[in-house]
Design a protein around this motif. Structure first.
Motif, PDB file in Angstrom:
ATOM      1  N   ARG A 108      -8.915  49.659  18.999  1.00  0.00           N
ATOM      2  CA  ARG A 108      -9.650  49.362  20.237  1.00  0.00           C
ATOM      3  C   ARG A 108      -9.447  50.433  21.289  1.00  0.00           C
ATOM      4  O   ARG A 108     -10.371  50.728  22.069  1.00  0.00           O
ATOM      5  CB  ARG A 108      -9.273  47.987  20.777  1.00  0.00           C
ATOM      6  N   VAL A 109      -8.277  51.029  21.327  1.00  0.00           N
ATOM      7  CA  VAL A 109      -8.049  52.119  22.273  1.00  0.00           C
ATOM      8  C   VAL A 109      -8.872  53.344  21.862  1.00  0.00           C
ATOM      9  O   VAL A 109      -9.519  53.989  22.704  1.00  0.00           O
ATOM     10  CB  VAL A 109      -6.557  52.483  22.353  1.00  0.00           C
ATOM     11  N   ALA A 110      -8.861  53.654  20.564  1.00  0.00           N
ATOM     12  CA  ALA A 110      -9.628  54.797  20.065  1.00  0.00           C
ATOM     13  C   ALA A 110     -11.126  54.593  20.293  1.00  0.00           C
ATOM     14  O   ALA A 110     -11.842  55.530  20.665  1.00  0.00           O
ATOM     15  CB  ALA A 110      -9.343  55.007  18.583  1.00  0.00           C
ATOM     16  N   ALA A 111     -11.599  53.358  20.083  1.00  0.00           N
ATOM     17  CA  ALA A 111     -13.021  53.064  20.267  1.00  0.00           C
ATOM     18  C   ALA A 111     -13.433  53.239  21.728  1.00  0.00           C
ATOM     19  O   ALA A 111     -14.506  53.784  22.025  1.00  0.00           O
ATOM     20  CB  ALA A 111     -13.335  51.649  19.796  1.00  0.00           C
ATOM     21  N   THR A 112     -12.566  52.799  22.639  1.00  0.00           N
ATOM     22  CA  THR A 112     -12.858  52.957  24.065  1.00  0.00           C
ATOM     23  C   THR A 112     -12.848  54.428  24.443  1.00  0.00           C
ATOM     24  O   THR A 112     -13.731  54.904  25.175  1.00  0.00           O
ATOM     25  CB  THR A 112     -11.830  52.201  24.915  1.00  0.00           C
ATOM     26  N   ARG A 113     -11.882  55.146  23.919  1.00  0.00           N
ATOM     27  CA  ARG A 113     -11.789  56.582  24.213  1.00  0.00           C
ATOM     28  C   ARG A 113     -13.039  57.308  23.712  1.00  0.00           C
ATOM     29  O   ARG A 113     -13.602  58.153  24.418  1.00  0.00           O
ATOM     30  CB  ARG A 113     -10.531  57.134  23.541  1.00  0.00           C
ATOM     31  N   ASP A 114     -13.494  56.977  22.521  1.00  0.00           N
ATOM     32  CA  ASP A 114     -14.690  57.611  21.960  1.00  0.00           C
ATOM     33  C   ASP A 114     -15.941  57.249  22.768  1.00  0.00           C
ATOM     34  O   ASP A 114     -16.823  58.089  22.975  1.00  0.00           O
ATOM     35  CB  ASP A 114     -14.882  57.199  20.504  1.00  0.00           C
ATOM     36  N   ALA A 115     -16.017  55.992  23.202  1.00  0.00           N
ATOM     37  CA  ALA A 115     -17.177  55.552  23.991  1.00  0.00           C
ATOM     38  C   ALA A 115     -17.238  56.302  25.316  1.00  0.00           C
ATOM     39  O   ALA A 115     -18.320  56.722  25.762  1.00  0.00           O
ATOM     40  CB  ALA A 115     -17.103  54.047  24.230  1.00  0.00           C
ATOM     41  N   ILE A 116     -16.087  56.475  25.953  1.00  0.00           N
ATOM     42  CA  ILE A 116     -16.048  57.196  27.229  1.00  0.00           C
ATOM     43  C   ILE A 116     -16.381  58.674  27.013  1.00  0.00           C
ATOM     44  O   ILE A 116     -17.116  59.287  27.803  1.00  0.00           O
ATOM     45  CB  ILE A 116     -14.676  57.030  27.902  1.00  0.00           C
ATOM     46  N   ALA A 117     -15.853  59.262  25.932  1.00  0.00           N
ATOM     47  CA  ALA A 117     -16.147  60.663  25.628  1.00  0.00           C
ATOM     48  C   ALA A 117     -17.646  60.860  25.394  1.00  0.00           C
ATOM     49  O   ALA A 117     -18.223  61.869  25.830  1.00  0.00           O
ATOM     50  CB  ALA A 117     -15.359  61.110  24.395  1.00  0.00           C
ATOM     51  N   GLU A 118     -18.272  59.901  24.732  1.00  0.00           N
ATOM     52  CA  GLU A 118     -19.716  59.970  24.501  1.00  0.00           C
ATOM     53  C   GLU A 118     -20.478  59.893  25.824  1.00  0.00           C
ATOM     54  O   GLU A 118     -21.465  60.608  26.032  1.00  0.00           O
ATOM     55  CB  GLU A 118     -20.146  58.830  23.576  1.00  0.00           C
ATOM     56  N   LEU A 119     -20.026  59.047  26.738  1.00  0.00           N
ATOM     57  CA  LEU A 119     -20.660  58.945  28.051  1.00  0.00           C
ATOM     58  C   LEU A 119     -20.506  60.242  28.846  1.00  0.00           C
ATOM     59  O   LEU A 119     -21.432  60.664  29.541  1.00  0.00           O
ATOM     60  CB  LEU A 119     -20.065  57.771  28.831  1.00  0.00           C
ATOM     61  N   VAL A 120     -19.341  60.870  28.725  1.00  0.00           N
ATOM     62  CA  VAL A 120     -19.115  62.152  29.403  1.00  0.00           C
ATOM     63  C   VAL A 120     -20.101  63.193  28.871  1.00  0.00           C
ATOM     64  O   VAL A 120     -20.708  63.954  29.642  1.00  0.00           O
ATOM     65  CB  VAL A 120     -17.662  62.634  29.193  1.00  0.00           C
ATOM     66  N   HIS A 121     -20.278  63.223  27.548  1.00  0.00           N
ATOM     67  CA  HIS A 121     -21.201  64.169  26.931  1.00  0.00           C
ATOM     68  C   HIS A 121     -22.645  63.894  27.359  1.00  0.00           C
ATOM     69  O   HIS A 121     -23.379  64.814  27.740  1.00  0.00           O
ATOM     70  CB  HIS A 121     -21.085  64.086  25.409  1.00  0.00           C
ATOM     71  N   ARG A 122     -23.036  62.636  27.316  1.00  0.00           N
ATOM     72  CA  ARG A 122     -24.411  62.269  27.692  1.00  0.00           C
ATOM     73  C   ARG A 122     -24.669  62.541  29.172  1.00  0.00           C
ATOM     74  O   ARG A 122     -25.773  62.951  29.553  1.00  0.00           O
ATOM     75  CB  ARG A 122     -24.655  60.798  27.377  1.00  0.00           C
ATOM     76  N   ARG A 123     -23.654  62.312  30.000  1.00  0.00           N
ATOM     77  CA  ARG A 123     -23.790  62.590  31.439  1.00  0.00           C
ATOM     78  C   ARG A 123     -24.068  64.067  31.666  1.00  0.00           C
ATOM     79  O   ARG A 123     -24.986  64.449  32.414  1.00  0.00           O
ATOM     80  CB  ARG A 123     -22.511  62.171  32.162  1.00  0.00           C
TER      81      ARG A 123
END
Length: 239
Positions: free
Chosen positions: A25-40
């Motif tokens: 769950r920590v890794a999934a959250t980290r990946d989701a945030i990283a994806e948002l950073v990239h999309r931003r």
């Protein structure tokens, strides 16, 4: 609110400092945030490029007016069809787009919340306390040292000093996360309960400046230092 990049930095810093392997769950959250950073970054870059292209188009239209290829009325019509916005509106659009991604990243981090305690911060502190237990007796028995001494006990003091410094990093990190609302908290609660199961067994605060001895005494005297969530504290008090 903080930026998506800041949310990613927060979770990455905790994982780096703790050296704890992230749970799913920590890794999934980290990946989701990283994806948002990239999309931003991609979205804002696209907006800037599109705006620059429109500026270039305006230069071209102006030349057409000069050469008589287009009338001013035709230029205005084309700009209207292209949805031309002024710079203030463009800046507002860019800011709102960035803020939308920031809100999503913050939401992901806050949704993870106290899972950071269970999955990272508590295991990090437990590892330190386990190691500190091996030398804490020596430090408590022989007392505070303001400087190293050439005897057989010094290695225990050196190791305790390293571990206490790391333990303090856990406490500071946890307090910062709680202060920003990422971890749950209750202002009416004794803040020591987040870090000790039995804070009444701590040494007197007048000795707190002796950091290494004070922390070792907490271990030896049964203050049970560890990182706890608000729910864990509540459950312990209700038991």
């Amino acid at each position: 609110m903080f930026r998506a990049t800041e949310a990613l930095d927060i979770i990455d810093q905790v994982l780096t400092d703790s050296k704890i392997e992230p749970t799913d769950r920590v890794a999934a959250t980290r990946d989701a945030i990283a994806e948002l950073v990239h999309r931003r970054a991609t979205a804002l870059d696209s907006l800037i490029k599109a705006n620059a292209a429109l500026d270039a188009d305006i230069d071209s239209l102006a030349l057409h007016v000069v050469t008589g290829q287009l009338t001013p009325a035709e230029v205005v019509s084309r700009l209207s069809e292209a949805g031309r916005r002024d710079e203030r509106a463009f800046t507002s659009l860019k800011n709102k787009t960035g803020h939308a991604f920031d809100r999503e990243a913050e939401f992901e981090l806050r949704k993870l919340g106290d899972a950071l305690v269970y999955d990272v911060l508590a295991p990090w502190s437990e590892r330190i306390i386990t190691d500190l237990t091996e030398v804490a007796d020596v430090v408590v028995e022989h007392g505070h040292r303001s400087a190293p001494q050439p005897d057989r006990h010094q290695p225990a003091y050196d190791r305790a000093t390293e571990l206490v410094a790391e333990l303090h990093k856990v406490w500071v990190t946890t307090a910062a996360l709680r202060g920003r609302g990422i971890l749950t908290s209750d202002d009416a609660l004794d803040p020591r309960l987040y870090a000790f199961e039995a804070p009444h067994k701590l040494a007197d605060l007048s000795t707190e400046h002796r950091e290494v001895w004070w922390s070792c005494y907490a271990v030896v005297n049964g203050a049970k230092p560890r990182i706890r969530s608000l729910d864990q504290i509540g459950a312990a008090r209700a038991a």
